[in-house]
Design a protein around this motif. Structure first.
Motif, PDB file in Angstrom:
ATOM      1  N   LEU A 162       0.863  -1.188   0.000  1.00 59.87           N
ATOM      2  CA  LEU A 162       0.000   0.000   0.000  1.00 59.87           C
ATOM      3  C   LEU A 162       0.898   1.237   0.000  1.00 59.87           C
ATOM      4  O   LEU A 162       1.124   1.880   1.016  1.00 59.87           O
ATOM      5  N   ALA A 163       1.404   1.559  -1.174  1.00 64.38           N
ATOM      6  CA  ALA A 163       2.462   2.568  -1.299  1.00 64.38           C
ATOM      7  C   ALA A 163       1.945   3.999  -1.355  1.00 64.38           C
ATOM      8  O   ALA A 163       2.738   4.934  -1.310  1.00 64.38           O
ATOM      9  N   TYR A 164       0.628   4.177  -1.456  1.00 59.98           N
ATOM     10  CA  TYR A 164       0.069   5.528  -1.634  1.00 59.98           C
ATOM     11  C   TYR A 164      -0.790   5.901  -0.436  1.00 59.98           C
ATOM     12  O   TYR A 164      -1.741   5.199  -0.085  1.00 59.98           O
ATOM     13  N   LEU A 165      -0.455   7.021   0.227  1.00 57.08           N
ATOM     14  CA  LEU A 165      -1.283   7.564   1.298  1.00 57.08           C
ATOM     15  C   LEU A 165      -2.270   8.539   0.663  1.00 57.08           C
ATOM     16  O   LEU A 165      -1.886   9.583   0.164  1.00 57.08           O
ATOM     17  N   ASP A 166      -3.538   8.158   0.668  1.00 54.32           N
ATOM     18  CA  ASP A 166      -4.583   8.976   0.051  1.00 54.32           C
ATOM     19  C   ASP A 166      -4.918  10.175   0.929  1.00 54.32           C
ATOM     20  O   ASP A 166      -4.969  11.302   0.466  1.00 54.32           O
ATOM     21  N   TRP A 167      -5.159   9.924   2.212  1.00 56.25           N
ATOM     22  CA  TRP A 167      -5.426  11.015   3.154  1.00 56.25           C
ATOM     23  C   TRP A 167      -5.197  10.538   4.578  1.00 56.25           C
ATOM     24  O   TRP A 167      -5.175   9.342   4.859  1.00 56.25           O
ATOM     25  N   LEU A 168      -5.011  11.487   5.473  1.00 57.43           N
ATOM     26  CA  LEU A 168      -4.877  11.237   6.899  1.00 57.43           C
ATOM     27  C   LEU A 168      -5.659  12.316   7.618  1.00 57.43           C
ATOM     28  O   LEU A 168      -5.551  13.489   7.287  1.00 57.43           O
ATOM     29  N   SER A 169      -6.466  11.920   8.597  1.00 58.00           N
ATOM     30  CA  SER A 169      -7.244  12.895   9.346  1.00 58.00           C
ATOM     31  C   SER A 169      -7.608  12.298  10.705  1.00 58.00           C
ATOM     32  O   SER A 169      -7.052  11.270  11.103  1.00 58.00           O
ATOM     33  N   ALA A 170      -8.531  12.936  11.401  1.00 59.83           N
ATOM     34  CA  ALA A 170      -8.929  12.487  12.735  1.00 59.83           C
ATOM     35  C   ALA A 170     -10.437  12.602  12.891  1.00 59.83           C
ATOM     36  O   ALA A 170     -11.117  13.261  12.105  1.00 59.83           O
ATOM     37  N   ARG A 209      -0.363  18.443   9.191  1.00 59.53           N
ATOM     38  CA  ARG A 209      -0.496  19.864   9.533  1.00 59.53           C
ATOM     39  C   ARG A 209      -1.965  20.246   9.657  1.00 59.53           C
ATOM     40  O   ARG A 209      -2.363  20.946  10.593  1.00 59.53           O
ATOM     41  N   GLU A 210      -2.787  19.775   8.728  1.00 62.68           N
ATOM     42  CA  GLU A 210      -4.212  20.084   8.787  1.00 62.68           C
ATOM     43  C   GLU A 210      -4.868  19.441  10.009  1.00 62.68           C
ATOM     44  O   GLU A 210      -5.690  20.059  10.684  1.00 62.68           O
ATOM     45  N   THR A 211      -4.504  18.200  10.312  1.00 62.08           N
ATOM     46  CA  THR A 211      -5.074  17.503  11.471  1.00 62.08           C
ATOM     47  C   THR A 211      -4.665  18.190  12.766  1.00 62.08           C
ATOM     48  O   THR A 211      -5.468  18.336  13.688  1.00 62.08           O
ATOM     49  N   TYR A 212      -3.430  18.640  12.830  1.00 61.91           N
ATOM     50  CA  TYR A 212      -2.965  19.386  14.007  1.00 61.91           C
ATOM     51  C   TYR A 212      -3.749  20.688  14.163  1.00 61.91           C
ATOM     52  O   TYR A 212      -4.182  21.057  15.260  1.00 61.91           O
ATOM     53  N   PHE A 231       2.005  15.809  16.094  1.00 63.81           N
ATOM     54  CA  PHE A 231       2.770  14.763  15.416  1.00 63.81           C
ATOM     55  C   PHE A 231       4.254  14.994  15.693  1.00 63.81           C
ATOM     56  O   PHE A 231       4.876  15.863  15.079  1.00 63.81           O
ATOM     57  N   GLU A 232       4.779  14.212  16.640  1.00 63.18           N
ATOM     58  CA  GLU A 232       6.169  14.375  17.062  1.00 63.18           C
ATOM     59  C   GLU A 232       7.119  14.067  15.914  1.00 63.18           C
ATOM     60  O   GLU A 232       6.953  13.075  15.209  1.00 63.18           O
ATOM     61  N   GLY A 233       8.106  14.952  15.741  1.00 61.26           N
ATOM     62  CA  GLY A 233       9.103  14.758  14.698  1.00 61.26           C
ATOM     63  C   GLY A 233       8.708  15.300  13.341  1.00 61.26           C
ATOM     64  O   GLY A 233       9.466  15.177  12.383  1.00 61.26           O
ATOM     65  N   GLY A 236      -7.932  28.082  18.769  1.00 57.96           N
ATOM     66  CA  GLY A 236      -8.771  26.902  18.883  1.00 57.96           C
ATOM     67  C   GLY A 236      -8.627  25.962  17.701  1.00 57.96           C
ATOM     68  O   GLY A 236      -7.886  26.224  16.744  1.00 57.96           O
ATOM     69  N   HIS A 237      -9.336  24.857  17.791  1.00 60.19           N
ATOM     70  CA  HIS A 237      -9.301  23.802  16.777  1.00 60.19           C
ATOM     71  C   HIS A 237     -10.733  23.567  16.299  1.00 60.19           C
ATOM     72  O   HIS A 237     -11.523  22.915  16.983  1.00 60.19           O
ATOM     73  N   PRO A 238     -11.106  24.088  15.127  1.00 59.66           N
ATOM     74  CA  PRO A 238     -12.515  24.161  14.732  1.00 59.66           C
ATOM     75  C   PRO A 238     -13.219  22.836  14.472  1.00 59.66           C
ATOM     76  O   PRO A 238     -14.445  22.815  14.414  1.00 59.66           O
TER      77      PRO A 238
END
Length: 201
Positions: free
Chosen positions: A52-60, A113-116, A123-125, A140-142
């Motif tokens: 699974l070589a492609y990261l499509d998205w990451l969120s929370a 960056r968007e999730t933060y 995200f450490e590091g 704040g974090h909307p």
């Protein structure tokens, strides 16, 4: 581990990622849950072991008292059918931090960056964890569920108005509208604070 394009059953997929992983298949999307301390190990196993070589998205997702679910949608888009997997972990609300996925998937940089910014998950590091979308000085974090929905307080709804209403503050003794759920009382928050009669019960 084989990187064949043939999809694996949930149990085999979890075993290929690690002994601490659990998998389920729902809504035609294979979802694998891993403990936060194995996040990078699991991402690496998905990339190198499952192809699974492609990261499509990451969120929370804000799960309130249960903390935040951090999700990464990973894809194999090579020869054969496209395979997808949702890798998910949970971090506590009072310590919402994970190691950065950037060394495994370079494309995670902007997503983290968007999730933060939107959820307050650190995200450490991370090489450059600075605001991506919001204006300078935004507080704040909307996308946290406790964030005040202030749009109707900061700017009045532009739709139809009741008779006698205008773009200015209501006249002395004028009746105030009921507030929809989640919208703060403009007499308690925002630019009109302290200038309006109490909202109706």
């Amino acid at each position: 581990m084989s990187t064949s394009s043939a999809p694996l059953p949930p149990e085999e997929t979890a075993a290929a990622i690690g002994p601490w992983a659990t998998a389920s298949d729902a809504y035609e999307l294979l979802t694998v849950d891993v403990p936060a301390e194995h996040w990078i190990e699991a991402l690496t196993a998905c990339r190198d072991g499952l192809g699974l070589a492609y990261l499509d998205w990451l969120s929370a997702v804000d799960e309130l008292a249960e903390g935040f679910s951090v999700c990464a949608h990973l894809v194999h888009a090579g020869a054969g059918p496209t395979r997808r997997l949702l890798l998910r972990t949970r971090v506590p609300r009072d310590a919402a931090t994970l190691p950065t996925a950037v060394p495994v998937y370079a494309g995670a940089a902007w997503h983290e960056r968007e999730t933060y910014e939107m959820f307050g998950v650190g995200f450490e590091g991370h090489p450059h964890l600075v605001p991506l979308l919001l204006p300078d000085g935004f507080e704040g974090h909307p996308l946290r569920k406790e964030f005040v929905l202030a749009a109707r307080v900061a700017k009045a709804w532009p739709g139809a108005k009741e008779p006698g209403e205008s773009d200015h503050a209501p006249a002395e003794g004028a009746r105030r509208r009921m507030l929809p759920p989640g919208v703060p009382d403009p007499n308690e928050w925002g630019p009109l604070k302290g200038t309006l009669p109490p909202a109706p019960e």
